[in-house]
Design an enzyme around this catalytic site. Structure first.
Site, mmCIF file in Angstrom:
data_model
loop_
_atom_site.group_PDB
_atom_site.id
_atom_site.type_symbol
_atom_site.label_atom_id
_atom_site.label_comp_id
_atom_site.label_asym_id
_atom_site.label_seq_id
_atom_site.Cartn_x
_atom_site.Cartn_y
_atom_site.Cartn_z
ATOM 1 C CE1 TYR A 109 -4.000 -2.566 5.462
ATOM 2 C CE2 TYR A 109 -3.000 -0.471 4.857
ATOM 3 C CZ TYR A 109 -3.685 -1.614 4.499
ATOM 4 O OH TYR A 109 -4.034 -1.820 3.183
ATOM 5 C CB SER A 131 -0.880 0.018 1.242
ATOM 6 O OG SER A 131 -1.506 1.287 1.364
HETATM 7 N N1 LIG Z 1 -8.837 -1.020 -0.432
HETATM 8 C C1 LIG Z 1 -7.793 -0.207 -0.525
HETATM 9 O O1 LIG Z 1 -7.933 1.034 -0.685
HETATM 10 C C2 LIG Z 1 -6.400 -0.756 -0.439
HETATM 11 C C3 LIG Z 1 -5.318 0.125 -0.573
HETATM 12 C C4 LIG Z 1 -4.035 -0.388 -0.500
HETATM 13 C C5 LIG Z 1 -3.832 -1.737 -0.333
HETATM 14 N N2 LIG Z 1 -4.892 -2.586 -0.205
HETATM 15 C C6 LIG Z 1 -4.628 -4.023 -0.007
HETATM 16 O O2 LIG Z 1 -5.383 -4.780 -0.937
HETATM 17 C C7 LIG Z 1 -5.611 -6.091 -0.415
HETATM 18 C C8 LIG Z 1 -7.073 -6.460 -0.560
HETATM 19 O O3 LIG Z 1 -7.833 -5.643 0.322
HETATM 20 P P1 LIG Z 1 -9.348 -5.205 0.060
HETATM 21 O O4 LIG Z 1 -9.369 -3.740 0.177
HETATM 22 O O5 LIG Z 1 -9.849 -5.867 -1.165
HETATM 23 O O6 LIG Z 1 -10.039 -5.810 1.391
HETATM 24 P P2 LIG Z 1 -11.331 -6.729 1.606
HETATM 25 O O7 LIG Z 1 -12.395 -6.350 0.645
HETATM 26 O O8 LIG Z 1 -11.628 -6.659 3.053
HETATM 27 O O9 LIG Z 1 -10.809 -8.190 1.217
HETATM 28 C C9 LIG Z 1 -9.857 -8.842 1.996
HETATM 29 C C10 LIG Z 1 -9.801 -10.310 1.647
HETATM 30 O O10 LIG Z 1 -8.882 -10.955 2.563
HETATM 31 C C11 LIG Z 1 -9.562 -12.018 3.209
HETATM 32 N N3 LIG Z 1 -9.074 -12.246 4.580
HETATM 33 C C12 LIG Z 1 -9.020 -11.359 5.599
HETATM 34 N N4 LIG Z 1 -8.571 -11.951 6.721
HETATM 35 C C13 LIG Z 1 -8.341 -13.251 6.415
HETATM 36 C C14 LIG Z 1 -7.880 -14.375 7.157
HETATM 37 N N5 LIG Z 1 -7.579 -14.308 8.462
HETATM 38 N N6 LIG Z 1 -7.778 -15.559 6.532
HETATM 39 C C15 LIG Z 1 -8.102 -15.672 5.228
HETATM 40 N N7 LIG Z 1 -8.537 -14.647 4.464
HETATM 41 C C16 LIG Z 1 -8.662 -13.445 5.052
HETATM 42 C C17 LIG Z 1 -11.017 -11.565 3.232
HETATM 43 O O11 LIG Z 1 -11.876 -12.643 3.528
HETATM 44 P P3 LIG Z 1 -13.456 -12.365 3.891
HETATM 45 O O12 LIG Z 1 -14.152 -12.277 2.583
HETATM 46 O O13 LIG Z 1 -13.844 -13.554 4.692
HETATM 47 O O14 LIG Z 1 -13.489 -11.086 4.664
HETATM 48 C C18 LIG Z 1 -11.152 -11.012 1.827
HETATM 49 O O15 LIG Z 1 -11.266 -12.048 0.897
HETATM 50 C C19 LIG Z 1 -5.135 -6.049 1.041
HETATM 51 O O16 LIG Z 1 -3.850 -6.608 1.124
HETATM 52 C C20 LIG Z 1 -5.073 -4.555 1.339
HETATM 53 O O17 LIG Z 1 -4.161 -4.257 2.362
HETATM 54 C C21 LIG Z 1 -6.172 -2.121 -0.249
#
Ligand SMILES: NC(=O)c1ccc[n+]([C@@H]2O[C@H](COP(=O)([O-])OP(=O)(O)OC[C@H]3O[C@@H](n4cnc5c(N)ncnc54)[C@H](OP(=O)(O)O)[C@@H]3O)[C@@H](O)[C@H]2O)c1
Length: 278
Positions: free
Chosen positions: A162, A138
């Site tokens: 984070y 990120s």
């Molecule tokens: N969104 C942003 O603006 C942003 C910015 C920078 C980086 N990122 C990165 O992008 C990646 C995806 O994030 P997102 O925004 O798409 O978040 P999200 O919608 O919350 O999705 C997260 C995913 O990770 C899974 N997960 C979480 N905890 C877990 C565990 N203990 N065991 C197995 N699976 C688990 C979740 O499962 P469930 O479906 O069961 O919850 C979901 O499939 C992350 O690494 C995040 O840090 C996001």
């Protein structure tokens, strides 16, 4: 050419959308999540997008080192090779919580479990003709981290934990790139994307998941990236992360500490020696 692609955290948000876009491009997706019902829903979506290629479901809670081990063993038994591993799963925590192995949960899920999973899967990844590892970082990654203190932070702050976890995955990316000759290892910032993680940590907003999946899809697919490794991308372009990410001493120290934090000899026994001593 159809690729076999494992995406951690592909039951929601950016991971789920990445799975859809890559399935549409005729790849086979290994869905990973912690919730079987959500995984089955994604499987149905992928079946609709591309009825010709049957996706697979894997379940493992990344808060548990033993579940990560079981996942890797299962994949080794059932898959011939993995072409692309996308380490995408992530969480944001508002309060201090520890895993069974006594590791703060943000660092455990966002970094350490992916460290373990990746190293266990290297032999399977190296069977690919065009092997790629893609790590979700990120733009809010920390500017520095303490390899000793990160696992059990004093004065816990969710946003700091984070950011630390996101620098951790860049340090891992750059170190792994130095260790592996034949595998392309890159990391990225997906953009500020409207998901439940953004909602929890920053109160929402952000661009669509369609936008958020683009750089992951690019790094998984593009011929251009085949020979690029050890880089950090934003919007499909190489960018420079914090200077600390390039610090080889820090990379090495953190790498060694990450092995120390593996609590089961059974896991260490299954990681190739050349990686442990790297
Ligand atoms: N969104 C942003 O603006 C942003 C910015 C920078 C980086 N990122 C990165 O992008 C990646 C995806 O994030 P997102 O925004 O798409 O978040 P999200 O919608 O919350 O999705 C997260 C995913 O990770 C899974 N997960 C979480 N905890 C877990 C565990 N203990 N065991 C197995 N699976 C688990 C979740 O499962 P469930 O479906 O069961 O919850 C979901 O499939 C992350 O690494 C995040 O840090 C996001």
């Amino acid at each position: 050419m159809m690729k076999n692609i494992l995406i951690t955290g592909s039951t929601d948000g950016i991971g789920r959308e990445t799975a859809k876009q890559l399935a549409e491009k005729n790849n086979r997706i290994i869905i990973h999540g912690q919730n079987i019902n959500k995984a089955q829903r994604v499987k149905k979506e992928l079946n609709k997008i591309n009825p010709k290629v049957e996706p697979k479901i894997t379940i493992a809670d990344l808060e548990s080192q033993t579940e990560v081990l079981d996942l890797a063993v299962k994949l080794q038994q059932e898959e011939e090779k993995i072409d692309v591993l996308i380490n995408n799963a992530g969480i944001y925590k508002n309060k201090l919580e520890f895993t069974e192995e006594k590791i703060e949960k943000t660092i455990a899920v966002n970094y350490h479990s992916h460290f373990i999973l990746t190293l266990l899967l290297i032999p399977l990844i190296e069977k690919s003709e065009d092997p790629r590892i893609i790590n979700l970082s990120s733009m809010v990654h920390a500017h520095n981290l303490d390899p000793e203190k990160i696992w059990d932070p004093v004065d816990f702050n969710g946003s700091q934990a984070y950011s630390d976890s996101k620098l951790a995955i860049i340090l891992f990316t750059f170190k792994l790139n130095r260790v592996l000759d034949e595998v392309s290892v890159n990391c990225l910032h997906p953009g500020v994307i409207n998901t439940k993680l953004l909602q929890k940590g920053w109160g929402g907003g952000g661009l669509s998941v369609e936008q958020g999946a683009k750089t992951s899809v690019y790094l998984a697919e593009s011929e251009q990236v085949k020979d690029e490794s050890g880089n950090y991308y934003i919007n499909k372009k190489r960018k420079k992360p914090a200077a600390a990410a390039y610090n080889k001493e820090l990379q090495n120290e953190f790498w060694n500490k990450s092995f120390e934090m593996i609590k089961y000899q059974e896991i260490l026994n299954k990681i190739p020696d050349r990686l442990i001593k790297a």
